[in-house]
Scaffold this motif. Structure first.
Motif, PDB file in Angstrom:
ATOM      1  N   MET A   1      44.506  45.544  41.403  1.00  0.00           N
ATOM      2  CA  MET A   1      44.024  44.102  41.733  1.00  0.00           C
ATOM      3  C   MET A   1      42.691  43.961  40.988  1.00  0.00           C
ATOM      4  SD  MET A   1      45.575  42.672  45.323  1.00  0.00           S
ATOM      5  CE  MET A   1      44.889  44.051  46.285  1.00  0.00           C
ATOM      6  N   SER A   2      41.832  44.873  41.518  1.00  0.00           N
ATOM      7  CA  SER A   2      40.455  44.904  40.739  1.00  0.00           C
ATOM      8  C   SER A   2      40.286  44.552  39.214  1.00  0.00           C
ATOM      9  CB  SER A   2      39.449  45.991  41.287  1.00  0.00           C
ATOM     10  OG  SER A   2      39.745  46.060  42.736  1.00  0.00           O
ATOM     11  N   GLY A   3      40.962  45.487  38.497  1.00  0.00           N
ATOM     12  CA  GLY A   3      41.195  45.556  37.195  1.00  0.00           C
ATOM     13  C   GLY A   3      41.918  44.366  36.540  1.00  0.00           C
ATOM     14  N   LEU A   4      42.784  43.680  37.034  1.00  0.00           N
ATOM     15  CA  LEU A   4      43.294  42.655  36.492  1.00  0.00           C
ATOM     16  C   LEU A   4      42.461  41.422  36.971  1.00  0.00           C
ATOM     17  CD1 LEU A   4      47.172  42.799  37.907  1.00  0.00           C
ATOM     18  CD2 LEU A   4      46.307  42.849  35.687  1.00  0.00           C
TER      19      LEU A   4
ATOM     20  N   GLN B   1      36.897  46.764  30.996  1.00  0.00           N
ATOM     21  CA  GLN B   1      36.812  45.902  32.046  1.00  0.00           C
ATOM     22  C   GLN B   1      37.762  46.361  33.145  1.00  0.00           C
ATOM     23  OE1 GLN B   1      34.630  43.716  33.271  1.00  0.00           O
ATOM     24  NE2 GLN B   1      33.477  43.492  31.371  1.00  0.00           N
ATOM     25  N   PHE B   2      39.073  46.552  32.758  1.00  0.00           N
ATOM     26  CA  PHE B   2      40.148  47.143  33.512  1.00  0.00           C
ATOM     27  C   PHE B   2      39.864  48.326  34.353  1.00  0.00           C
ATOM     28  CE2 PHE B   2      44.009  49.202  34.833  1.00  0.00           C
ATOM     29  CZ  PHE B   2      44.730  48.175  35.489  1.00  0.00           C
ATOM     30  N   LEU B   3      39.217  49.474  33.440  1.00  0.00           N
ATOM     31  CA  LEU B   3      38.822  50.964  33.742  1.00  0.00           C
ATOM     32  C   LEU B   3      37.711  50.486  34.659  1.00  0.00           C
ATOM     33  CD1 LEU B   3      39.426  53.900  33.612  1.00  0.00           C
ATOM     34  CD2 LEU B   3      37.749  53.897  31.838  1.00  0.00           C
ATOM     35  N   MET B   4      36.502  50.032  34.337  1.00  0.00           N
ATOM     36  CA  MET B   4      35.440  50.209  34.868  1.00  0.00           C
ATOM     37  C   MET B   4      35.483  49.332  36.365  1.00  0.00           C
ATOM     38  SD  MET B   4      32.172  48.385  35.634  1.00  0.00           S
ATOM     39  CE  MET B   4      30.336  48.905  35.720  1.00  0.00           C
ATOM     40  N   ASN B   5      36.094  48.162  36.343  1.00  0.00           N
ATOM     41  CA  ASN B   5      36.096  47.502  37.319  1.00  0.00           C
ATOM     42  C   ASN B   5      37.238  47.479  38.283  1.00  0.00           C
ATOM     43  OD1 ASN B   5      33.765  45.064  37.459  1.00  0.00           O
ATOM     44  ND2 ASN B   5      34.657  44.897  35.333  1.00  0.00           N
ATOM     45  N   GLY B   6      38.211  48.073  37.871  1.00  0.00           N
ATOM     46  CA  GLY B   6      39.121  48.657  38.708  1.00  0.00           C
ATOM     47  C   GLY B   6      38.898  49.722  39.721  1.00  0.00           C
ATOM     48  N   ILE B   7      37.941  50.648  39.133  1.00  0.00           N
ATOM     49  CA  ILE B   7      37.346  51.625  39.894  1.00  0.00           C
ATOM     50  C   ILE B   7      36.170  51.315  40.598  1.00  0.00           C
ATOM     51  CG2 ILE B   7      36.046  53.886  39.666  1.00  0.00           C
ATOM     52  CD1 ILE B   7      37.450  54.381  37.003  1.00  0.00           C
ATOM     53  N   ARG B   8      35.321  50.225  40.031  1.00  0.00           N
ATOM     54  CA  ARG B   8      34.210  49.737  40.910  1.00  0.00           C
ATOM     55  C   ARG B   8      34.598  48.862  41.958  1.00  0.00           C
ATOM     56  NH1 ARG B   8      30.222  45.495  40.065  1.00  0.00           N
ATOM     57  NH2 ARG B   8      31.715  44.487  39.025  1.00  0.00           N
ATOM     58  N   LEU B   9      35.326  47.837  41.531  1.00  0.00           N
ATOM     59  CA  LEU B   9      35.673  47.029  42.890  1.00  0.00           C
ATOM     60  C   LEU B   9      36.892  47.619  43.721  1.00  0.00           C
ATOM     61  CD1 LEU B   9      36.031  43.400  40.740  1.00  0.00           C
ATOM     62  CD2 LEU B   9      34.101  44.287  42.099  1.00  0.00           C
ATOM     63  N   GLY B  10      37.568  48.447  42.995  1.00  0.00           N
ATOM     64  CA  GLY B  10      38.728  49.067  43.960  1.00  0.00           C
ATOM     65  C   GLY B  10      38.043  50.108  44.998  1.00  0.00           C
ATOM     66  N   THR B  11      37.000  51.020  44.562  1.00  0.00           N
ATOM     67  CA  THR B  11      36.477  51.784  45.402  1.00  0.00           C
ATOM     68  C   THR B  11      35.537  51.006  46.633  1.00  0.00           C
ATOM     69  OG1 THR B  11      36.222  53.401  43.495  1.00  0.00           O
ATOM     70  CG2 THR B  11      34.616  53.768  45.614  1.00  0.00           C
ATOM     71  N   TYR B  12      34.743  49.973  45.978  1.00  0.00           N
ATOM     72  CA  TYR B  12      34.099  49.200  46.910  1.00  0.00           C
ATOM     73  C   TYR B  12      35.119  48.360  47.930  1.00  0.00           C
ATOM     74  CZ  TYR B  12      30.554  46.042  48.660  1.00  0.00           C
ATOM     75  OH  TYR B  12      29.711  45.152  49.308  1.00  0.00           O
ATOM     76  N   GLY B  13      36.157  48.168  47.576  1.00  0.00           N
ATOM     77  CA  GLY B  13      37.216  47.470  48.462  1.00  0.00           C
ATOM     78  C   GLY B  13      37.639  48.269  49.497  1.00  0.00           C
ATOM     79  N   LEU B  14      37.927  49.661  49.192  1.00  0.00           N
ATOM     80  CA  LEU B  14      38.444  50.483  49.909  1.00  0.00           C
ATOM     81  C   LEU B  14      37.489  50.598  51.208  1.00  0.00           C
ATOM     82  CD1 LEU B  14      40.201  53.279  47.829  1.00  0.00           C
ATOM     83  CD2 LEU B  14      41.102  51.591  49.791  1.00  0.00           C
ATOM     84  N   ALA B  15      36.111  51.011  50.529  1.00  0.00           N
ATOM     85  CA  ALA B  15      34.961  51.206  51.602  1.00  0.00           C
ATOM     86  C   ALA B  15      34.855  50.108  52.477  1.00  0.00           C
ATOM     87  CB  ALA B  15      33.829  51.301  50.842  1.00  0.00           C
ATOM     88  N   GLU B  16      34.741  48.810  52.005  1.00  0.00           N
ATOM     89  CA  GLU B  16      34.939  47.691  52.924  1.00  0.00           C
ATOM     90  C   GLU B  16      35.890  47.481  54.079  1.00  0.00           C
ATOM     91  OE1 GLU B  16      33.113  42.971  52.176  1.00  0.00           O
ATOM     92  OE2 GLU B  16      35.198  43.620  50.841  1.00  0.00           O
TER      93      GLU B  16
ATOM     94  N   LEU C   1      34.007  34.352  38.100  1.00  0.00           N
ATOM     95  CA  LEU C   1      35.358  34.556  37.945  1.00  0.00           C
ATOM     96  C   LEU C   1      36.173  35.939  38.494  1.00  0.00           C
ATOM     97  CD1 LEU C   1      35.831  32.957  34.347  1.00  0.00           C
ATOM     98  CD2 LEU C   1      36.860  31.991  36.321  1.00  0.00           C
ATOM     99  N   SER C   2      35.598  37.018  38.202  1.00  0.00           N
ATOM    100  CA  SER C   2      35.956  38.336  38.711  1.00  0.00           C
ATOM    101  C   SER C   2      36.225  38.376  39.866  1.00  0.00           C
ATOM    102  CB  SER C   2      35.501  39.531  37.868  1.00  0.00           C
ATOM    103  OG  SER C   2      33.879  39.497  38.080  1.00  0.00           O
ATOM    104  N   LEU C   3      34.877  38.022  40.870  1.00  0.00           N
ATOM    105  CA  LEU C   3      34.944  38.359  42.227  1.00  0.00           C
ATOM    106  C   LEU C   3      35.814  37.246  43.011  1.00  0.00           C
ATOM    107  CD1 LEU C   3      31.102  38.815  42.767  1.00  0.00           C
ATOM    108  CD2 LEU C   3      32.844  40.530  42.837  1.00  0.00           C
ATOM    109  N   PHE C   4      35.923  36.118  42.252  1.00  0.00           N
ATOM    110  CA  PHE C   4      36.806  34.930  42.801  1.00  0.00           C
ATOM    111  C   PHE C   4      38.414  35.503  42.918  1.00  0.00           C
ATOM    112  CE2 PHE C   4      39.357  30.959  42.201  1.00  0.00           C
ATOM    113  CZ  PHE C   4      39.130  30.630  43.472  1.00  0.00           C
ATOM    114  N   PHE C   5      38.714  35.925  41.322  1.00  0.00           N
ATOM    115  CA  PHE C   5      40.135  36.473  41.447  1.00  0.00           C
ATOM    116  C   PHE C   5      40.305  37.719  42.203  1.00  0.00           C
ATOM    117  CE2 PHE C   5      40.072  34.780  36.513  1.00  0.00           C
ATOM    118  CZ  PHE C   5      40.508  33.660  36.991  1.00  0.00           C
ATOM    119  N   TRP C   6      39.259  38.430  42.330  1.00  0.00           N
ATOM    120  CA  TRP C   6      39.355  39.496  43.072  1.00  0.00           C
ATOM    121  C   TRP C   6      39.682  39.392  44.688  1.00  0.00           C
ATOM    122  CZ3 TRP C   6      35.168  42.364  45.735  1.00  0.00           C
ATOM    123  CH2 TRP C   6      35.470  43.640  46.508  1.00  0.00           C
TER     124      TRP C   6
END
Length: 300
Positions: free
Chosen positions: A5-8, A73-88, A283-288
């Protein structure tokens, strides 16, 4: 699923903001290590840059580097937002009292950003090369002659090996650490405050949108000097060993830029950065946020 979801979400934002990334890259390379007033300014501002690129290079040039940009964007933000989302979601970012910890939030954002950016560095380098490529009359910075993303990665890998592919990766990390920690910390903190103040209805998309707008302003102010230096590190010409010929590293790039171009040289392209980072962050944070909300809503 968090990573997907983060990557998309990031890719969705990238399609809209990539033309601004092209403009920003060229404005950051314009007048590289030249004193103000001693070079021809092909791009006077964001709007003039759009017009010039469209007129000389063609409208399609405004989407140069879109393929590597989407991959990155898919690789970097998939890892970045995904990891942060899990921690949250697992509560690592909250204190014992249940309130969000700004320090933990910033640290998690920085760590998640570093992981994603380092892995995606070769793709980001190629994206920079492709976006800088222009017709000779409006060319700025060193001009690589890549035909596309895969051809560029293959050529660099064959010539300089893995070291060449990850050239500039360490120099790009301060940009990501500052940008990612600022973005995610301000987004989460603002969202938390808006929810506490009950300005918008609970679970309203307006909460995420307002938090993302605040986050976008903070990111642009904190990150632009490191973004300029990172762009120049990635785009500089190299010797036969793949070593950069202009800068030794991120701090050397910052120092040389400040010495020859002044403090405003470190903020070149800030207009394009604002117009690009603001909408991209929003857009990315809103979509996420919305994708996560829908996922949790329909999987419970």
């Amino acid at each position: 699923m968090d990573f997907l979801m983060s990557g998309l979400a990031a890719c969705g934002a990238c399609v809209f903001t990539n033309p601004l990334e092209v403009v920003k890259t060229r404005m950051q390379l314009q007048g590289e290590l030249q004193a103000p007033g001693t070079y021809q300014r092909h791009y006077r501002n964001v709007f003039h840059a759009f017009f010039t690129i469209g007129k000389v290079d063609g409208l399609a040039a405004l989407q140069k580097g879109l393929a590597p940009a989407l991959f990155y964007q898919f690789l970097m933000n998939g890892i970045r937002l995904g990891t942060y989302g899990l921690a949250e979601t697992r509560g690592y970012l909250h204190t014992a009292e249940g309130t969000l910890s700004p320090f933990r939030s910033a640290a998690a954002g920085a760590l998640a950003g570093v992981m994603g950016a380092y892995l995606g560095s070769p793709i980001y380098m190629v994206k920079t090369h492709l976006q800088a490529q222009a017709a000779s009359e409006i060319a700025v910075g060193h001009q690589y002659k890549h035909q596309g993303m895969f051809q560029a990665l293959t050529e660099i890998g064959q010539k300089h090996g893995l070291v060449g592919l990850w050239r500039g990766a360490l120099g790009g990390l301060p940009r990501v650490i500052i940008g990612s920690s600022t973005q995610l910390c301000t987004f989460s903190s603002t969202k938390d405050l808006l929810s506490q103040w009950e300005i918008f209805p609970p679970q309203s998309w307006k909460v995420a949108l307002a938090a993302a707008m605040v986050s976008g302003i903070a990111v642009v102010l904190a990150m632009t000097p490191f973004d300029v230096a990172s762009t120049r590190l990635y785009n500089q010409p190299t010797d036969s060993q793949g070593k950069g010929l202009m800068y030794r590293g991120i701090f050397d790039a910052l120092l040389q830029t400040a010495r020859t171009e002044g403090i405003f040289g470190m903020y070149k392209g800030i207009g394009a950065s604002y117009f690009r980072l603001g909408p991209h962050t929003i857009l990315s944070l809103f979509f996420w946020d919305q994708l996560r909300f829908l996922y949790h809503k329909y999987t419970k």
